[in-house]
Design an enzyme around this catalytic site. Structure first.
Site, short mmCIF file in Angstrom:
data_model
loop_
_atom_site.label_atom_id
_atom_site.label_comp_id
_atom_site.label_asym_id
_atom_site.label_seq_id
_atom_site.Cartn_x
_atom_site.Cartn_y
_atom_site.Cartn_z
N LYS A 79 54.57 -28.07 30.13
CA LYS A 79 55.69 -29.00 30.30
C LYS A 79 55.34 -30.26 30.82
O LYS A 79 54.33 -30.57 31.39
CB LYS A 79 56.80 -28.23 31.33
CG LYS A 79 56.43 -28.38 32.47
CD LYS A 79 57.64 -27.57 33.17
CE LYS A 79 57.29 -27.51 34.72
NZ LYS A 79 58.38 -26.97 35.88
N ARG A 87 68.88 -23.38 41.46
CA ARG A 87 69.05 -24.03 40.38
C ARG A 87 69.57 -23.03 39.08
O ARG A 87 70.70 -22.46 39.54
CB ARG A 87 67.54 -24.59 39.95
CG ARG A 87 67.10 -25.54 40.82
CD ARG A 87 65.72 -26.09 40.26
NE ARG A 87 64.91 -25.41 39.54
CZ ARG A 87 63.61 -25.50 39.34
NH1 ARG A 87 63.31 -26.84 39.62
NH2 ARG A 87 62.80 -24.79 38.96
N TYR A 135 52.66 -60.73 44.67
CA TYR A 135 54.00 -60.95 44.88
C TYR A 135 54.42 -60.76 46.33
O TYR A 135 54.15 -59.94 47.21
CB TYR A 135 55.02 -59.77 44.11
CG TYR A 135 54.88 -60.39 42.71
CD1 TYR A 135 55.74 -61.39 42.22
CD2 TYR A 135 54.68 -59.32 41.73
CE1 TYR A 135 55.89 -61.60 40.90
CE2 TYR A 135 54.56 -59.54 40.43
CZ TYR A 135 55.12 -60.72 40.00
OH TYR A 135 55.32 -60.99 38.49
N MET A 157 53.46 -54.81 37.95
CA MET A 157 53.78 -54.14 36.73
C MET A 157 52.52 -53.52 35.94
O MET A 157 52.61 -52.60 35.62
CB MET A 157 54.74 -54.77 35.92
CG MET A 157 55.52 -53.89 34.72
SD MET A 157 56.60 -54.69 33.50
CE MET A 157 57.95 -54.99 34.71
#
Length: 366
Positions: A40, A136, A263, A310
């Site tokens: 997964k 769950r 930044y 980023m």
């Protein structure tokens, strides 16, 4: 998201290491137990299709999170059993049947919705999920479990298995684990018609509680060479990490005393320093909290300075290096090694998350 093949940031995946990790676990559990590979979340960031194709011959099936992940494997030519661990909505059952995908049934309510919507369950293969204490999805009451198995059979579905998931198998304190194990054993023994396949063992259980294996194991993070407990428990036998993350310097400059970097101007240069720019950032899953961590350049640890942006980050270099110099973010370079668990400790999280956050912008090479 498009992978950025035209920049030097890349993840290197050792498929043979993954196969060897699977074999290592298999050598330490009874030979009659089945092995399901958990692929997964794009095989925990390693590439679900590539991993599944490479190990299909040595496992008995695969586990994924959702129907789309299962369909991806089928379309890639994977023919062995694929179990969707999450809940698939009734309106998608026909698609699962058409692709020969095994579904998890977690409640009688789900079956009632199928009946109300006149969903044809004939020929569908399912596993029942038992909530033994995770809180769950899953059945809690034995009566509900018996009704599910009975009514699913009457509807033409084939109940192939039943399973649960442990919340604390990777911890030294076994109290919660033993509570869940007892609950599941009692549940199984109370069934009127128990399915043939019973599985509860995740990576941690296969490593530290192999005596509790029923008749299958689900290998997740251990398959990729990581310790499920982080640093809490020692591995009982060696496994090898399959992923390394590397990039290259794309810019190097000398900054002088008092200059500021990044930044927020959070880093101030002391004296004269060489600063290198590396093309990776939080959009790639290399998060902003990595400021102050280190990467490896020319066999030496180099600190990440300034905020991670980023798309880029900056590091302090001991000397001037040329553009194209290799930068190792996860993996071995010279005598230095940075593990995924090291990164996780810096972020105060788990090694699973570090791998799963590596975005598709980072191309995988095998």
């Amino acid at each position: 998201m498009i992978s950025s093949y035209h920049r030097p940031t890349r993840a290197l995946i050792d498929l043979e290491a993954i196969a060897n990790n699977v074999k290592s676990v298999q050598e330490h559990i009874p030979s009659d137990k089945k092995t399901f590979a958990v692929v997964k979340a794009n095989a925990y960031g390693h590439g679900a299709v590539e991993v599944s194709k490479y190990i299909e011959s040595i496992v008995d099936g695969f586990c994924v999170s959702n129907l789309d992940e299962a369909i991806e494997l089928r379309q890639a030519g994977i023919v062995k059993m694929i179990l969707v661990l999450g809940v698939v909505m009734p309106e998608q059952v026909i698609l699962a049947k058409n692709e020969n995908i095994t579904l998890t049934v977690a409640s009688l309510e789900w079956l009632r919705l199928c009946q109300t919507s006149a969903v044809d369950l004939s020929g569908l293969e399912v596993h029942i999920k038992v909530d033994s204490g995770m809180g769950r999805i899953g059945v809690r009451q034995l009566d509900e479990g018996n009704k599910l198995i009975s009514e699913l059979g009457e509807s033409g579905a084939s109940v192939k298995g039943i399973f649960t998931h442990f919340a604390t198998a990777d911890e030294a304190d076994n109290c919660k684990f033993n509570q869940q194990l007892t609950f599941f054993k009692d549940f199984i023994s109370g069934l009127d018609n128990c399915p043939d396949l019973v599985h509860a063992s995740n990576s941690a259980t296969s490593l530290w509680h192999s005596e509790t294996i029923f008749n299958a194991v689900r290998l997740g993070v251990v398959m990729y060479g990581l310790n499920p407990s982080g640093t809490d428990l020692d591995l009982p036998y060696p496994i090898n990490p399959a992923l390394s993350l590397e990039s290259e310097l794309v810019h190097v400059k000398q900054l002088h005393d008092g200059s500021q970097v990044g930044y927020g101007a959070t880093y101030q240069v002391t004296g004269d320093e060489f600063v290198g720019t590396v093309p990776i950032g939080y959009a790639d899953g290399w998060t902003r909290d990595m400021q102050g961590f280190s990467v490896i350049v020319n066999g030496e640890l180099c600190e990440i300075i300034g905020r991670v942006s980023m798309d880029q980050m900056t590091i302090r270099l001991p000397q001037k290096y040329t553009i194209g110099t290799k930068v190792t973010l996860i993996g071995q370079q010279g005598s230095c090694n940075i593990t995924t668990t090291d990164v996780a400790q810096k972020r105060q999280t788990i090694n699973y998350e570090v791998l799963c956050l590596l975005s598709d912008r980072i191309p995988r090479y095998y």
